[in-house]
Design an enzyme around this catalytic site. Structure first.
Site, short mmCIF file in Angstrom:
data_model
loop_
_atom_site.label_atom_id
_atom_site.label_comp_id
_atom_site.label_asym_id
_atom_site.label_seq_id
_atom_site.Cartn_x
_atom_site.Cartn_y
_atom_site.Cartn_z
N GLN A 25 0.80 -1.22 0.00
CA GLN A 25 0.00 0.00 0.00
C GLN A 25 0.84 1.28 0.00
OE1 GLN A 25 -2.61 -1.74 3.34
NE2 GLN A 25 -4.04 -0.44 2.24
N ARG A 82 4.11 -0.19 12.97
CA ARG A 82 3.71 -1.48 12.39
C ARG A 82 3.79 -1.36 10.88
NH1 ARG A 82 -1.99 -4.01 11.00
NH2 ARG A 82 -1.13 -5.89 10.11
N HIS A 128 1.05 -9.36 4.50
CA HIS A 128 -0.09 -8.44 4.37
C HIS A 128 -0.56 -8.49 2.91
CE1 HIS A 128 -2.12 -4.86 6.49
NE2 HIS A 128 -2.74 -4.98 5.34
N ASN A 174 -1.86 -10.90 8.31
CA ASN A 174 -2.85 -9.86 8.49
C ASN A 174 -4.20 -10.31 7.94
OD1 ASN A 174 -3.52 -6.90 9.02
ND2 ASN A 174 -4.19 -7.15 6.89
N GLU A 175 -5.19 -10.36 8.81
CA GLU A 175 -6.59 -10.53 8.41
C GLU A 175 -6.85 -11.70 7.46
OE1 GLU A 175 -8.15 -6.83 6.99
OE2 GLU A 175 -7.89 -5.86 8.90
N ASN A 314 -7.67 -6.17 14.50
CA ASN A 314 -7.96 -5.06 13.60
C ASN A 314 -9.46 -4.84 13.63
OD1 ASN A 314 -5.29 -5.17 12.86
ND2 ASN A 314 -5.65 -5.84 10.76
N TYR A 316 -12.77 -1.83 12.90
CA TYR A 316 -13.11 -0.53 12.35
C TYR A 316 -14.50 -0.05 12.73
CZ TYR A 316 -8.88 -0.57 9.54
OH TYR A 316 -7.57 -0.55 9.16
N GLU A 380 -4.91 -2.38 14.18
CA GLU A 380 -5.49 -1.45 13.21
C GLU A 380 -6.82 -0.93 13.72
OE1 GLU A 380 -6.12 -2.65 9.09
OE2 GLU A 380 -4.14 -3.59 9.06
N TRP A 430 -4.76 3.00 11.91
CA TRP A 430 -4.54 2.84 10.48
C TRP A 430 -4.99 4.13 9.82
CZ3 TRP A 430 -2.21 -0.81 7.52
CH2 TRP A 430 -2.35 -0.64 6.12
N GLU A 437 -5.57 2.01 -1.22
CA GLU A 437 -6.60 1.31 -0.46
C GLU A 437 -7.16 0.15 -1.31
OE1 GLU A 437 -7.36 1.01 2.59
OE2 GLU A 437 -9.31 0.07 2.39
N TRP A 438 -6.28 -0.73 -1.75
CA TRP A 438 -6.66 -1.97 -2.43
C TRP A 438 -7.64 -1.70 -3.58
CZ3 TRP A 438 -2.87 -4.85 -0.96
CH2 TRP A 438 -2.41 -4.80 0.35
#
Ligand code: PNW
Length: 490
Positions: A25, A82, A128, A174-175, A314, A316, A380, A430, A437-438
């Site tokens: 990213q 991180r 990631h 990650n995730e 993580n 949100y 995150e 984050w 952003e992907w």
């Protein structure tokens, strides 16, 4: 006159805070210094996969601007950073018999040294989402359990050997939910596989995500085993996995919706957390999936159970949950932010899956601590301000919706520690920078620092100032701690 009792926010002295990023990213420089391609290079180049065709070729140019990024972190007063290592910079072709790239090692080695020189503790993610493209082509990547576990463990060991003298905090993955579901179920992230033939020429959303999730858990667990056996005795670091997961609230009091909220948590979180911390898949997933859910052998289970030193979290947002629908990746639950009375749960972010709801964060911290009983590292947490991308720089740095988000979330962390007794040891907003952003490309900004992409100049937003001040003012020493504080090793 009664003076109101003012509760001053208090965090333990050894509390870790910093910002988070991920290699693909931010780094750019995708064909420099011997880097191999990752599945995100390929995916983001296919037409229609990312907003406006955004890709990682330049991103925030952090591969080149790394010293500037570290100076920025220093100016924010963080204790830790991180970031993730790009597998395909370390082993360009990815596999255990493929050559190691000395330039990749040198790059991260210099990076870690510079962090430590500035008193910033490296907190390193090994994976990631940027799987070496070659492993995907060679044998199907995460779909091929035996091969990918062996290759991932090899890559992890190279990193432990090269960097473990200086890195004391490792995140294996990650995730995994995003890897499995977004990459192999919905097909919206690399490698973009799905049963939806309008989206993907191949893939099977009913089986592949569960197979991929299983491989990710095993790769994580065997890497942790290798670390504990071969490196931890001398390197003395901590290692664990980080999972995404948002709090789930029943839409109303009906028994079906109360149950739905638990099903949502079972698939969003329990899918990975239950095997890793408790030693089995959630019962609900076994019922829902039958023989589509892979089974661990007894030997595998012994490696998986207890394979994380902490709970890496993580999160949100919070979802209101209604029973129904056929989305297995949400536990056959529908999510909404609109309450039965028509009001919204919180402030809407730029991306549709995110609204601000700090009470949910506090509830989730309590749930996870009660269920898994390990210290929590929040790795995150963040917010994308609506239409920030179309504002002038002067307007965009006035990111008050993000400030409100972090004001609420940091208060939730403090309340969970001080009032609820939850053992939370780290908080990483984050993200350090606006970045790639992907699938949402560069239109969605999560940074506390504005990046003006044409010039690559960085501008601290109000949220960065808020967080710096919050942690500067509120880390105090009067809460007794049960564990030794982590140390920055030079
Ligand atoms: C996380 N969802 O991804 C990632 O770890 C970051 O790389 C990313 O930039 C950040 O959150 C913000 O999106 C997610 O659809 C992507 O629910 C999608 C979802 C959640 C997390």
């Amino acid at each position: 006159m009664i003076t109101p009792h003012v509760v001053r926010a208090k965090l333990p002295k050894d509390f870790i805070w910093g910002f988070a990023t991920a290699a693909f990213q931010i780094e750019g420089s995708t064909d420099i210094d011997g880097r191999g391609k990752s599945i995100w290079d390929d995916f983001s180049r296919q037409p229609g996969k990312t907003l406006d065709g955004g890709n990682g070729d330049v991103a925030t140019n952090s591969y080149k601007l790394w010293k500037e990024d570290i100076a920025l972190l220093k100016s924010y007063g963080v204790k830790s950073y991180r970031f993730s290592i790009a597998w395909s910079r370390i082993i360009p072709l990815g596999g255990r018999n493929d050559p190691i790239n000395p330039k990749g090692i040198e790059y991260y080695s210099n990076f870690i040294d510079e962090l430590l020189r500035n008193g910033i503790m490296p907190f390193v993610t090994l994976y990631h989402w940027d799987l070496p493209q070659n492993l995907h082509e060679r044998y199907g990547g995460w779909l091929n359990k035996e091969e990918i576990v062996a290759d991932y463990v090899h890559y992890a060991k190279v990193c432990f050997r090269e960097f473990g003298g200086r890195v004391k905090h490792w995140l294996t993955m990650n995730e995994p939910w995003c890897v499995a579901v977004l990459g192999y179920g919905r097909g919206v992230f690399a490698p973009g596989r799905s049963s939806d033939r309008l989206r993907s020429p191949e893939g099977d959303s009913s089986t592949e995500p569960w197979i991929v999730g299983h491989s990710v858990i095993l790769a994580h667990a065997y890497a942790v085993k290798a670390y504990r056996e071969e490196f931890k005795p001398t390197q003395r670091g901590q290692i664990g996995i980080t999972l995404n997961g948002d709090w789930a609230i029943p839409y109303d009091n009906s028994p079906a919706n109360v149950e739905a909220a638990q099903h949502a948590l079972d698939v969003a979180i329990g899918w990975f957390a239950d095997p890793v911390y408790l030693g089995h898949y959630p019962e609900f997933m076994q019922e829902m999936l039958g023989d589509r859910l892979p089974v661990f052998t007894t030997e595998e289970l012994a490696v998986v159970k207890g394979s994380s030193d902490f709970y890496g979290m993580n999160t949100y947002t919070t979802n209101l949950c209604k029973a129904g629908g056929d989305d297995e990746f949400q536990g056959r639950v529908e999510y909404t932010f609109t309450r039965p009375d028509g009001t919204q749960l919180g402030t809407q972010a730029h991306c549709k899956w995110l609204q601000t709801y700090p009470q949910g964060f506090r509830a989730l911290l309590n749930y996870l601590y009660k269920r898994y009983r390990l210290p929590i590292y929040v790795t995150e947490n963040g917010f994308a301000v609506k239409d920030e991308n179309s504002k002038t720089i002067e307007q965009a740095v006035q990111d008050f919706d993000r400030v409100e988000y972090f004001r609420g979330m940091t208060a939730a962390v403090v309340a969970a520690i001080v009032e609820d007794g939850v053992d939370i040891q780290a908080y990483f907003p984050w993200s350090l920078l606006d970045n790639f952003e992907w699938a949402d490309g560069y239109d969605t900004r999560f940074g506390v620092t504005y990046v003006d992409y044409p010039t690559q100049k960085r501008y601290p937003k109000e949220s960065a100032k808020f967080l710096s001040k919050f942690f500067k003012d509120n880390i105090v020493s009067d809460i007794p701690r049960s564990r030794e504080p982590p140390t920055v090793q030079q």
